[in-house]
Design an enzyme around this catalytic site. Structure first.
Site, mmCIF file in Angstrom:
data_model
loop_
_atom_site.group_PDB
_atom_site.id
_atom_site.type_symbol
_atom_site.label_atom_id
_atom_site.label_comp_id
_atom_site.label_asym_id
_atom_site.label_seq_id
_atom_site.Cartn_x
_atom_site.Cartn_y
_atom_site.Cartn_z
ATOM 1 N N ASP A 35 0.840 -1.195 0.000
ATOM 2 C CA ASP A 35 0.000 0.000 0.000
ATOM 3 C C ASP A 35 0.874 1.242 0.000
ATOM 4 O OD1 ASP A 35 -1.996 -1.735 0.213
ATOM 5 O OD2 ASP A 35 -2.623 -1.199 2.239
ATOM 6 N N GLU A 37 3.906 1.631 -1.278
ATOM 7 C CA GLU A 37 4.458 1.910 -2.610
ATOM 8 C C GLU A 37 3.367 2.499 -3.514
ATOM 9 O OE1 GLU A 37 7.768 -1.551 -3.236
ATOM 10 O OE2 GLU A 37 5.723 -2.144 -2.815
ATOM 11 N N SER A 84 -11.967 11.641 3.865
ATOM 12 C CA SER A 84 -10.761 10.818 3.947
ATOM 13 C C SER A 84 -9.677 11.634 4.653
ATOM 14 C CB SER A 84 -10.352 10.463 2.525
ATOM 15 O OG SER A 84 -9.258 9.602 2.563
ATOM 16 N N GLU A 113 -3.568 9.010 17.313
ATOM 17 C CA GLU A 113 -4.186 7.684 17.436
ATOM 18 C C GLU A 113 -3.582 6.750 16.396
ATOM 19 O OE1 GLU A 113 -8.177 8.392 16.181
ATOM 20 O OE2 GLU A 113 -8.512 9.885 17.733
ATOM 21 N N LYS A 115 -3.740 4.383 13.198
ATOM 22 C CA LYS A 115 -4.634 4.355 12.042
ATOM 23 C C LYS A 115 -4.897 2.885 11.714
ATOM 24 C CE LYS A 115 -5.106 6.345 7.432
ATOM 25 N NZ LYS A 115 -5.470 5.132 6.728
ATOM 26 N N ASP A 117 -6.079 -0.417 9.946
ATOM 27 C CA ASP A 117 -6.167 -0.776 8.533
ATOM 28 C C ASP A 117 -7.381 -1.675 8.306
ATOM 29 O OD1 ASP A 117 -5.450 -0.797 5.949
ATOM 30 O OD2 ASP A 117 -3.737 -2.137 6.153
ATOM 31 N N ARG A 136 -18.487 3.526 4.014
ATOM 32 C CA ARG A 136 -18.137 4.885 3.639
ATOM 33 C C ARG A 136 -18.492 5.140 2.164
ATOM 34 N NH1 ARG A 136 -13.269 6.737 1.463
ATOM 35 N NH2 ARG A 136 -13.226 8.978 1.445
ATOM 36 N N GLU A 171 -13.702 1.995 12.461
ATOM 37 C CA GLU A 171 -13.025 1.140 11.488
ATOM 38 C C GLU A 171 -13.309 -0.321 11.831
ATOM 39 O OE1 GLU A 171 -11.553 2.883 9.203
ATOM 40 O OE2 GLU A 171 -10.029 1.641 8.216
ATOM 41 N N TYR A 221 -13.155 -0.480 15.921
ATOM 42 C CA TYR A 221 -12.684 0.587 16.794
ATOM 43 C C TYR A 221 -13.389 1.859 16.348
ATOM 44 C CZ TYR A 221 -8.932 -1.974 19.076
ATOM 45 O OH TYR A 221 -8.223 -2.848 19.847
ATOM 46 N N LYS A 311 1.819 7.913 7.340
ATOM 47 C CA LYS A 311 1.925 6.514 6.899
ATOM 48 C C LYS A 311 3.332 5.994 7.160
ATOM 49 C CE LYS A 311 -2.058 5.843 4.597
ATOM 50 N NZ LYS A 311 -2.133 5.343 3.268
ATOM 51 N N CYS A 403 24.388 -28.322 -12.829
ATOM 52 C CA CYS A 403 23.155 -28.442 -12.049
ATOM 53 C C CYS A 403 23.465 -29.016 -10.662
ATOM 54 C CB CYS A 403 22.185 -29.362 -12.797
ATOM 55 S SG CYS A 403 20.750 -29.790 -11.806
ATOM 56 N N CYS A 406 21.873 -32.793 -10.649
ATOM 57 C CA CYS A 406 22.329 -33.924 -11.469
ATOM 58 C C CYS A 406 23.720 -33.710 -12.064
ATOM 59 C CB CYS A 406 21.336 -34.190 -12.594
ATOM 60 S SG CYS A 406 21.316 -32.860 -13.810
ATOM 61 N N CYS A 421 18.850 -26.279 -16.541
ATOM 62 C CA CYS A 421 19.459 -27.598 -16.652
ATOM 63 C C CYS A 421 18.608 -28.329 -17.687
ATOM 64 C CB CYS A 421 19.385 -28.309 -15.305
ATOM 65 S SG CYS A 421 19.594 -30.092 -15.422
ATOM 66 N N CYS A 426 16.919 -35.158 -14.845
ATOM 67 C CA CYS A 426 17.427 -34.519 -13.634
ATOM 68 C C CYS A 426 16.485 -34.805 -12.458
ATOM 69 C CB CYS A 426 17.543 -33.012 -13.872
ATOM 70 S SG CYS A 426 17.887 -32.089 -12.382
HETATM 71 S S1 IVH Z 1 -10.176 9.936 11.226
HETATM 72 C C1 IVH Z 1 -12.579 13.141 9.112
HETATM 73 N N1 IVH Z 1 -9.003 8.121 12.697
HETATM 74 O O1 IVH Z 1 -8.367 5.963 7.594
HETATM 75 C C2 IVH Z 1 -11.556 12.224 9.631
HETATM 76 N N2 IVH Z 1 -9.503 7.598 10.448
HETATM 77 O O2 IVH Z 1 -7.164 7.197 5.204
HETATM 78 C C3 IVH Z 1 -11.969 10.837 9.564
HETATM 79 N N3 IVH Z 1 -8.907 5.318 9.811
HETATM 80 O O3 IVH Z 1 -11.310 6.465 5.843
HETATM 81 C C4 IVH Z 1 -10.901 9.876 9.672
HETATM 82 N N4 IVH Z 1 -8.095 4.682 11.755
HETATM 83 O O4 IVH Z 1 -11.442 4.808 7.727
HETATM 84 C C5 IVH Z 1 -9.497 8.435 11.488
HETATM 85 N N5 IVH Z 1 -7.998 6.576 14.108
HETATM 86 C C6 IVH Z 1 -8.495 6.884 12.926
HETATM 87 C C7 IVH Z 1 -8.510 5.966 11.865
HETATM 88 C C8 IVH Z 1 -9.014 6.368 10.637
HETATM 89 C C9 IVH Z 1 -8.353 4.317 10.508
HETATM 90 C C10 IVH Z 1 -9.267 5.253 8.384
HETATM 91 C C11 IVH Z 1 -10.617 5.852 8.070
HETATM 92 C C12 IVH Z 1 -10.396 6.722 6.864
HETATM 93 C C13 IVH Z 1 -9.022 6.357 6.424
HETATM 94 C C14 IVH Z 1 -8.356 7.556 5.794
#
Ligand code: IVH
Length: 660
Positions: A35, A37, A84, A113, A115, A117, A136, A171, A221, A311, A403, A406, A421, A426
Site C-alpha cells: 500500500d 508503494e 478521507s 491515534e 490508524k 487498517d 463509507r 473502522e 474501533y 503513513k 546443475c 544432477c 538444466c 534430472c
Molecule cells: S479519522 C474526518 N481516525 O483511515 C476524519 N480515520 O485514510 C476521519 N482510519 O477512511 C478519519 N483509523 O477509515 C481516522 N484513528 C483513525 C482511523 C481512521 C483508521 C481510516 C478511516 C479513513 C481512512 C483515511
C-alpha cells in the site's frame, strides 16, 4: 527534453502503472506492491498533475475516491460527509501541517491515534438504539450494511446513555489471529486465501448473508463523532472518553499533545510497537483536538485540513546473507534463494527470500557474507532490497556451471534471464514434475505430497510420472512413518485420480505456457486426448485465447518421444482421457458471463463450470459482448464497467434461479 516533456512521460507511465495495480487489486484480488508503494506512486502523479494541470486526464486514477457503491445494498446518503485523510510520509510534512494549523491557532493541541487498517463505517443511534450502519462508499453515498454490522459483538445495539441521536464513525477490522485461522482453513479447503486482514474484513462485511459475516469474527474501533444531538462536547479527546462511556469500543489508545515534537515522538512510538499489536495499522492519525478550531480551519472536498495521516514505511531490517541456495524447478530453471540470519520483520521471523535470477544478483551486487537490507513486499513476501556492506574478501557471486542436482552442464539462452538444466532425467526437475502432477489443481492425489514423493524418488520406488500408477504398496507400507493404512489411502487416492477429467490430466503434464485455464480450453475444445495429440498448430490456434507460443508448446510437447511413451503407459493403466464436460441443456448458449467479487454459494470455479455445462462462456473481462455480470461480495471495477456499459448484473440468488 524539457521538464514538461519529462513529466508528461512520467505521468503517462504512472497512470498506466497505477491503473494496472488498481485492476490487479480490485478485479483480480491480487496485489504486487505494498500500500505504501502504491500511495507513493499516486502521490507522485498527483504532484505532477498539480504542477502541470494540463497533464490531468479525465481517466487519471487520482480522480478515484474511495469505493463505489454497486447496487447490491441499499444506498445511504451520508448527511455528514465521510471524509478521507491527507497522507504524510515524513516528519517534514507533519511539521508543515503543524505550521498550517498553528498559523490559524497557535495554541492548537493534537490527539494522536493509531490508524487502523480496515474499513470505515458509520453507525447511527436513535434514542440510544442502533438503527443503521453503512459503509463509507464514495464518502457521500455508502451502502446499508446494518444486518452485517449487527453481527459484530463489540457494536452496542443499545447505548449506555439515552441520547436523541448520534452518528459515529469507526473502522471495522479483522484481528490478525482471526485472519490467520481463516486463511489456514481456506488453504485446507483448497480455497483461495485472503491476502491480508483488510481484504478479509472487506470481503466479510459486504456479504449478502449476515450469517457469513458473523462467522468471520470482525471487530471495530470507533474513533469519531460525526453528529450528535442533545450533548455538548468541545473536543476530540473528550469525545473519545464520552464514546467509551456510551459503550463503544473506542480506538485502543489516544494521547493529547500541546507541541509538535511530542506529537512526532508519539508517532514514532506507535511505529515501533506497530507489529506487536494484534491488528494491522498502516499509520498514525494526528487530529486537532478543539472542535471550534476544526470548524475554522475547515476542509477541502476530500479531507479535513485539521487532521493528517502519517503513513509508516514498510519495516526494513539488516541481516547477514549466509548462503545462496539454488533450487531446480520443474522446467529445469535454476532459482537462487537468499538464506540469511533469521530476523524479525513486519511481525514475523524470516530467513529466506528469492533472488529471482542471475541478473538480479548482479544488479544488486549481492555476495555471500554481505550485510543486506530486507523487507516484506506488501508486508507479506520477504525480499532483498540492497547490499548495505560487502563482507571482507568477498567476491562476486557466480551461478553454478553445473546443475546442483544432477551435475549436468547448465546454460543461459540469449535474451533470457533464466539458467536451465536441460537434462530431462534430472532428479530435482523430476521431483518438481511429480509434485506438480499430484498437486490439488492437477491430479489431486492426496498422500503424494512433496516429502512422500521425495522419499519414493530417493528409494527408487518411482522414477517417472507413469510409475505413480505402478507403486508397490507393500513396499510403501514398510517405509518409515507409513504403514498398511497409509499405503491403502495412497492406493485409493491414486486409483481415484484415474477418473479425473481430461483437463486435470493436461494441466498435470505441466506443459510450458499451459496453465489450468488453457488446459480446460484444450479439453473442452478437443474432447479427447487423442484429438489433442493429432491437432495441428492451426487447429489449436482456433481456440480463443490461444496464441503462437502456447500452440507451439502443445505441439512440441505431444511430439516428444517420451510424452508418447508416457501417454501409452497411462492409457494402459486405465486413466480417463476424455473430457467429462457434460452439456445438460444449452440454455446459456451464446451467452458470456463475467464473474466478479467473491462468490459465497458457488465459488468461482464451480460457477464457471455450471455456466459452461449449460453451453455458456465465462470470460474474465467485461465488454459489450458480456451478457451477464455475476457479482459476489467485494466486487470492484468490473461492476462499475458493467454499469457503464448497461450490462445486466445478477447476484448469486438470481443465478441460482437461472440454473434451476
Ligand atoms: S479519522 C474526518 N481516525 O483511515 C476524519 N480515520 O485514510 C476521519 N482510519 O477512511 C478519519 N483509523 O477509515 C481516522 N484513528 C483513525 C482511523 C481512521 C483508521 C481510516 C478511516 C479513513 C481512512 C483515511
Amino acid at each position: 527534453m524539457s521538464d514538461f516533456e519529462q513529466k508528461k512521460l512520467r505521468a503517462e507511465e504512472l497512470r498506466k502503472e497505477l491503473n494496472h495495480h488498481i485492476y490487479r487489486y480490485y478485479v483480480e484480488n491480487e496485489n504486487d506492491i505494498s500500500d505504501y508503494e502504491y500511495d507513493m506512486l499516486m502521490r507522485e502523479l498527483d504532484s505532477i498533475e498539480k504542477e502541470y494541470p494540463e497533464l490531468l486526464t479525465p481517466d487519471s486514477p487520482t480522480h478515484r475516491v474511495g469505493g463505489q457503491a454497486d447496487g447490491l445494498f441499499e444506498t445511504v446518503v451520508h448527511t455528514v460527509k465521510m471524509l478521507s485523510l491527507q497522507d504524510a510520509f515524513s516528519h517534514k510534512e507533519v511539521r508543515e501541517f503543524d505550521a498550517r494549523v498553528k498559523d490559524v491557532f497557535s495554541s492548537a493541541e493534537y490527539v494522536v491515534e493509531p490508524k487502523i487498517d480496515g474499513l470505515s463505517v458509520s453507525l447511527e443511534y436513535t434514542n440510544g438504539v442502533f438503527t443503521r450502519g453503512s459503509t463509507r462508499g464514495s464518502g457521500e453515498n455508502g451502502e446499508d450494511i446494518t444486518a452485517n454490522l449487527r453481527t459484530i459483538k463489540t457494536i452496542p445495539l443499545r447505548l449506555k446513555k439515552d441520547i436523541p441521536f448520534i452518528e459515529v464513525r469507526g473502522e471495522v477490522y479483522m484481528p490478525r489471529e482471526v485472519f490467520l485461522k481463516i486463511v489456514e482453513k481456506q488453504e485446507l479447503n483448497g480455497e483461495k486465501p485472503f491476502k491480508n486482514p483488510r481484504n478479509a474484513a472487506a470481503g466479510s462485511i459486504r456479504q449478502k448473508n449476515p450469517k457469513i459475516t458473523a462467522e468471520r469474527n470482525l471487530d471495530i474501533y470507533v474513533f469519531n463523532i460525526q453528529q450528535v444531538e442533545g450533548v455538548e462536547i468541545k473536543g476530540h479527546y473528550e469525545s473519545l472518553v464520552f464514546l467509551k462511556e456510551l459503550g463503544f469500543k473506542t480506538i485502543p489508545f489516544f494521547n493529547k499533545f500541546d507541541n509538535i515534537d511530542d506529537t512526532l515522538k508519539e508517532i514514532e512510538r506507535i511505529g515501533e510497537i506497530r507489529y506487536t499489536l494484534p491488528f494491522d495499522i498502516d499509520g498514525a492519525v494526528i487530529k486537532t483536538d478543539d472542535f471550534s478550531m476544526r470548524e475554522t480551519i475547515g476542509s477541502t472536498a476530500k479531507f479535513p485540513k485539521w487532521a493528517l495521516a502519517y503513513k509508516y514505511p514498510p519495516e526494513e531490517k539488516e541481516t547477514k546473507l549466509v548462503d545462496i541456495e539454488i533450487n531446480v524447478g520443474r522446467t529445469g530453471v535454476l532459482t537462487p534463494t537468499a538464506v540469511f540470519e533469521p530476523v524479525l520483520v513486519a511481525g514475523s521471523t524470516v530467513s529466506r527470500a528469492t533472488l529471482h535470477n542471475e541478473d538480479f544478483i548482479t544488479e544488486k551486487g549481492i555476495r555471500i557474507g554481505d550485510t543486506v537490507k530486507i523487507r516484506k513486499a506488501g508486508d507479506i513476501i520477504p525480499e532483498v532490497l540492497c547490499v548495505v556492506e560487502h563482507c571482507d574478501n568477498s567476491t562476486p557471486y557466480k551461478m553454478p556451471d553445473f546443475c546442483p542436482s544432477c551435475n549436468s552442464p547448465v546454460h543461459r539462452e540469449v535474451g533470457e534471464a533464466a539458467i536451465r538444466c536441460d537434462n530431462p532425467d534430472c532428479p530435482a526437475q523430476l521431483l518438481r514434475v511429480l509434485i506438480h502432477f499430484c498437486s490439488r489443481d492437477a491430479m489431486d492425489i492426496e498422500g503424494l505430497g512433496d516429502a512422500v514423493l521425495e522419499t519414493l524418488l530417493n528409494q527408487g520406488l518411482i522414477s517417472k510420472i507413469a510409475d505413480i500408477y505402478r507403486i508397490d504398496y507393500d513396499k510403501i507400507a514398510q517405509l518409515e512413518g507409513m504403514g498398511k493404512k497409509s499405503a491403502d489411502n495412497m492406493r485409493n487416492a491414486v486409483e481415484k485420480s484415474k477418473q479425473n477429467d481430461l483437463s486435470k490430466l493436461i494441466f498435470a503434464f505441466g506443459i510450458r505456457h499451459i496453465g489450468q485455464k488453457a488446459s480446460k480450453l484444450l479439453s473442452d475444445h478437443f474432447l479427447t486426448l487423442d484429438n489433442i495429440i493429432s491437432a495441428s498448430k492451426e487447429e489449436i490456434l482456433n481456440i480463443e485465447g490461444f496464441g503462437e507460443i502456447m500452440a507451439d508448446s502443445v505441439v512440441d510437447f505431444f511430439s516428444l518421444e517420451q510424452t508418447k511413451q508416457m501417454i501409452e503407459e497411462l492409457k494402459s493403466f486405465g486413466l480417463n482421457m476424455e473430457s467429462q464436460r457434460e452439456i445438460k441443456d444449452n440454455r446459456f448458449e451464446g451467452m458470456t458471463f463475467v464473474l466478479t467479487g467473491t462468490l459465497s454459494t458457488y465459488g468461482r470455479k464451480e460457477a464457471q463450470e455450471i455456466i459452461e455445462s449449460y453451453g455458456g462462456k465465462a470470460s474474465s473481462s467485461v465488454s459489450k459482448k458480456t451478457t451477464y455480470v455475476l457479482a459476489g461480495e467485494a466486487a470492484g471495477s468490473k461492476l462499475q464497467k458493467a454499469t457503464d456499459l448497461g450490462i445486466t448484473i445478477i447476484n448469486e440468488e438470481q443465478f441460482a434461479e437461472m440454473i434451476k
